[in-house]
Motif scaffolding. Structure first.
Motif, PDB file in Angstrom:
ATOM      1  N   HIS A 276      -6.352 -16.797  -0.559  1.00 56.44           N
ATOM      2  CA  HIS A 276      -6.111 -15.471  -1.135  1.00 56.44           C
ATOM      3  C   HIS A 276      -7.381 -14.972  -1.815  1.00 56.44           C
ATOM      4  O   HIS A 276      -8.051 -15.713  -2.519  1.00 56.44           O
ATOM      5  CB  HIS A 276      -4.974 -15.566  -2.156  1.00 56.44           C
ATOM      6  N   ARG A 277      -7.713 -13.698  -1.630  1.00 59.61           N
ATOM      7  CA  ARG A 277      -8.997 -13.178  -2.114  1.00 59.61           C
ATOM      8  C   ARG A 277      -8.873 -12.330  -3.373  1.00 59.61           C
ATOM      9  O   ARG A 277      -9.869 -12.083  -4.043  1.00 59.61           O
ATOM     10  CB  ARG A 277      -9.653 -12.345  -1.009  1.00 59.61           C
ATOM     11  N   GLY A 278      -7.684 -11.864  -3.710  1.00 60.61           N
ATOM     12  CA  GLY A 278      -7.536 -10.969  -4.855  1.00 60.61           C
ATOM     13  C   GLY A 278      -7.082 -11.695  -6.112  1.00 60.61           C
ATOM     14  O   GLY A 278      -7.093 -12.920  -6.187  1.00 60.61           O
ATOM     15  N   LEU A 279      -6.686 -10.914  -7.128  1.00 54.57           N
ATOM     16  CA  LEU A 279      -6.147 -11.480  -8.353  1.00 54.57           C
ATOM     17  C   LEU A 279      -4.788 -12.098  -8.069  1.00 54.57           C
ATOM     18  O   LEU A 279      -4.025 -11.612  -7.233  1.00 54.57           O
ATOM     19  CB  LEU A 279      -6.013 -10.397  -9.425  1.00 54.57           C
ATOM     20  N   VAL A 280      -4.469 -13.176  -8.777  1.00 53.24           N
ATOM     21  CA  VAL A 280      -3.250 -13.919  -8.485  1.00 53.24           C
ATOM     22  C   VAL A 280      -2.170 -13.617  -9.521  1.00 53.24           C
ATOM     23  O   VAL A 280      -2.455 -13.229 -10.648  1.00 53.24           O
ATOM     24  CB  VAL A 280      -3.517 -15.443  -8.444  1.00 53.24           C
ATOM     25  N   GLY A 281      -0.908 -13.832  -9.111  1.00 56.30           N
ATOM     26  CA  GLY A 281       0.213 -13.739 -10.020  1.00 56.30           C
ATOM     27  C   GLY A 281       0.639 -12.313 -10.322  1.00 56.30           C
ATOM     28  O   GLY A 281      -0.025 -11.327  -9.961  1.00 56.30           O
ATOM     29  N   ALA A 282       1.774 -12.204 -11.041  1.00 54.01           N
ATOM     30  CA  ALA A 282       2.321 -10.893 -11.381  1.00 54.01           C
ATOM     31  C   ALA A 282       1.400 -10.128 -12.315  1.00 54.01           C
ATOM     32  O   ALA A 282       1.276  -8.898 -12.219  1.00 54.01           O
ATOM     33  CB  ALA A 282       3.701 -11.061 -12.019  1.00 54.01           C
ATOM     34  N   GLY A 283       0.738 -10.831 -13.232  1.00 55.27           N
ATOM     35  CA  GLY A 283      -0.198 -10.167 -14.123  1.00 55.27           C
ATOM     36  C   GLY A 283      -1.388  -9.598 -13.376  1.00 55.27           C
ATOM     37  O   GLY A 283      -1.866  -8.497 -13.680  1.00 55.27           O
ATOM     38  N   GLY A 284      -1.892 -10.347 -12.389  1.00 51.07           N
ATOM     39  CA  GLY A 284      -2.981  -9.847 -11.571  1.00 51.07           C
ATOM     40  C   GLY A 284      -2.574  -8.628 -10.786  1.00 51.07           C
ATOM     41  O   GLY A 284      -3.343  -7.663 -10.642  1.00 51.07           O
ATOM     42  N   GLN A 285      -1.347  -8.636 -10.264  1.00 53.36           N
ATOM     43  CA  GLN A 285      -0.846  -7.477  -9.526  1.00 53.36           C
ATOM     44  C   GLN A 285      -0.704  -6.270 -10.438  1.00 53.36           C
ATOM     45  O   GLN A 285      -1.012  -5.136 -10.054  1.00 53.36           O
ATOM     46  CB  GLN A 285       0.505  -7.808  -8.887  1.00 53.36           C
ATOM     47  N   ALA A 286      -0.235  -6.507 -11.667  1.00 55.61           N
ATOM     48  CA  ALA A 286      -0.114  -5.419 -12.622  1.00 55.61           C
ATOM     49  C   ALA A 286      -1.465  -4.797 -12.941  1.00 55.61           C
ATOM     50  O   ALA A 286      -1.606  -3.585 -13.076  1.00 55.61           O
ATOM     51  CB  ALA A 286       0.555  -5.907 -13.918  1.00 55.61           C
ATOM     52  N   ASP A 287      -2.495  -5.654 -13.058  1.00 55.12           N
ATOM     53  CA  ASP A 287      -3.845  -5.148 -13.334  1.00 55.12           C
ATOM     54  C   ASP A 287      -4.338  -4.300 -12.164  1.00 55.12           C
ATOM     55  O   ASP A 287      -4.895  -3.215 -12.368  1.00 55.12           O
ATOM     56  CB  ASP A 287      -4.793  -6.311 -13.588  1.00 55.12           C
ATOM     57  N   GLU A 288      -4.137  -4.784 -10.946  1.00 57.50           N
ATOM     58  CA  GLU A 288      -4.568  -4.016  -9.777  1.00 57.50           C
ATOM     59  C   GLU A 288      -3.819  -2.698  -9.680  1.00 57.50           C
ATOM     60  O   GLU A 288      -4.403  -1.654  -9.342  1.00 57.50           O
ATOM     61  CB  GLU A 288      -4.381  -4.867  -8.521  1.00 57.50           C
ATOM     62  N   ASN A 289      -2.505  -2.710  -9.980  1.00 57.09           N
ATOM     63  CA  ASN A 289      -1.726  -1.484  -9.921  1.00 57.09           C
ATOM     64  C   ASN A 289      -2.202  -0.464 -10.952  1.00 57.09           C
ATOM     65  O   ASN A 289      -2.310   0.723 -10.670  1.00 57.09           O
ATOM     66  CB  ASN A 289      -0.250  -1.800 -10.163  1.00 57.09           C
ATOM     67  N   ALA A 290      -2.530  -0.958 -12.150  1.00 54.23           N
ATOM     68  CA  ALA A 290      -2.974  -0.051 -13.213  1.00 54.23           C
ATOM     69  C   ALA A 290      -4.298   0.590 -12.864  1.00 54.23           C
ATOM     70  O   ALA A 290      -4.505   1.783 -13.088  1.00 54.23           O
ATOM     71  CB  ALA A 290      -3.088  -0.820 -14.527  1.00 54.23           C
ATOM     72  N   ARG A 291      -5.215  -0.180 -12.277  1.00 60.72           N
ATOM     73  CA  ARG A 291      -6.514   0.369 -11.905  1.00 60.72           C
ATOM     74  C   ARG A 291      -6.386   1.351 -10.736  1.00 60.72           C
ATOM     75  O   ARG A 291      -7.088   2.360 -10.678  1.00 60.72           O
ATOM     76  CB  ARG A 291      -7.486  -0.761 -11.572  1.00 60.72           C
ATOM     77  N   THR A 292      -5.479   1.050  -9.812  1.00 57.91           N
ATOM     78  CA  THR A 292      -5.265   1.947  -8.677  1.00 57.91           C
ATOM     79  C   THR A 292      -4.694   3.291  -9.139  1.00 57.91           C
ATOM     80  O   THR A 292      -5.138   4.353  -8.691  1.00 57.91           O
ATOM     81  CB  THR A 292      -4.318   1.303  -7.651  1.00 57.91           C
ATOM     82  N   SER A 293      -3.729   3.229 -10.056  1.00 51.42           N
ATOM     83  CA  SER A 293      -3.083   4.469 -10.517  1.00 51.42           C
ATOM     84  C   SER A 293      -4.006   5.301 -11.378  1.00 51.42           C
ATOM     85  O   SER A 293      -3.882   6.536 -11.439  1.00 51.42           O
ATOM     86  CB  SER A 293      -1.815   4.130 -11.312  1.00 51.42           C
ATOM     87  N   SER A 294      -4.978   4.646 -12.038  1.00 47.78           N
ATOM     88  CA  SER A 294      -5.890   5.413 -12.905  1.00 47.78           C
ATOM     89  C   SER A 294      -7.071   5.966 -12.118  1.00 47.78           C
ATOM     90  O   SER A 294      -7.810   6.786 -12.650  1.00 47.78           O
ATOM     91  CB  SER A 294      -6.409   4.519 -14.032  1.00 47.78           C
TER      92      SER A 294
END
Length: 294
Positions: A276-294
């Protein structure tokens, strides 16, 4: 050092939506502390806050954002009147070979873990100086020993350890105590997310005992709470981590030798793109989602 009563103390916890941060808030609340929770997941933060039988509130903020964190610190001071303890707990992780890593994910691990800890300190240290309080920077076993396939995480956690040690020397005369928290693999969304990668899971299982185990969250957080009560310079979430301090100087050479053998073993699977190349776990997904939405 004797334990201090947490009754009525105001504690700020970053990364409080889940895992270590959420359980830490609950255990501190059970000791009478008032909680200010900071994170990226408003629904989860609200659930944690509403589950506490004490005065508490929550703020959605990215710990790497100086402006946002300064605003939050001002609002926390207005809401509670003071801050006695700040726990810089927010963190993310990514795994896999450095040469094949996603540059954005690699950078983000360092930004959240290291820069985020510093931004948190910058925002709340004036309040801690006023209360002669305590700043706890959560680090990791990764600060004590290097590990292949974890270059960003090891770099960031080594960095926050050094940051906290340097900060301790700067602010001690102001009455502010600074601690570093060390955790091995603990049962959180982050670790479970990393274990979803077959290569990362098998590589970790081949580590020497006791570093190859996943430890329960509850006892680890109990040790962190005890460290906060004592305002300890070093807080060890697993009993054996204290002993690692005395041998840490030998570990880079040992890991370099053993890691070369293990990486050779896993090379065919890594070449097939099995990590896997991205951030891991639910917290990592939350971080990616927050950056995408901003």
């Amino acid at each position: 050092m004797s334990r201090r009563s947490m009754e009525g103390q105001v504690v700020v916890v970053t990364g409080a939506a889940r895992g270590i941060g959420a359980l830490l808030a609950r255990k501190l609340a059970a000791r009478g502390a008032r909680l200010a929770l900071i994170g990226l997941e408003p629904d989860e933060l609200k659930k944690v806050s509403e589950s506490l039988d004490v005065d508490s509130d929550w703020w959605e903020a990215d710990v790497t954002d100086h402006v946002a964190m300064a605003r939050v610190a001002g609002e926390v001071a207005e809401r509670f009147g003071k801050v006695d303890v700040t726990v810089a707990n927010a963190g993310v992780a990514a795994g896999g070979p450095f040469m094949d890593s996603d540059p954005d994910a690699w950078r983000r691990v360092v930004e959240v873990n290291l820069i985020g800890g510093a931004v948190t300190g910058r925002a709340f240290l004036p309040l801690l100086a006023a209360s002669r309080g305590y700043f706890l920077q959560v680090a990791s076993l990764a600060a004590l020993t290097p590990a292949p396939m974890m270059t960003a995480y090891c770099a960031s956690k080594s960095g926050v350890e050094a940051f906290a040690h340097a900060l301790r020397a700067e602010v001690g005369h102001k009455g502010v105590r600074v601690g570093v928290g060390y955790l091995s693999w603990t049962d959180t969304d982050m670790v479970r997310g990393a274990d979803e990668d077959d290569v990362m899971r098998e590589l970790r299982q081949r580590l020497p005992w006791p570093s190859n185990k996943t430890y329960p969250l509850g006892p680890a957080v109990d040790r962190i709470v005890a460290g906060i009560e004592r305002r300890s310079a070093h807080v060890y979430a697993q009993w054996w981590l204290r002993g690692m301090q005395s041998i840490r100087g030998y570990l880079p050479g040992l890991i370099g030798t053993v890691g070369r053998r293990e990486m050779r073993r896993f090379e065919p699977r890594l070449a097939a793109g099995g990590t896997h190349r991205g951030l891991v776990g639910a917290g990592g997904q939350a971080d990616e989602n927050a950056r995408t939405s901003s």
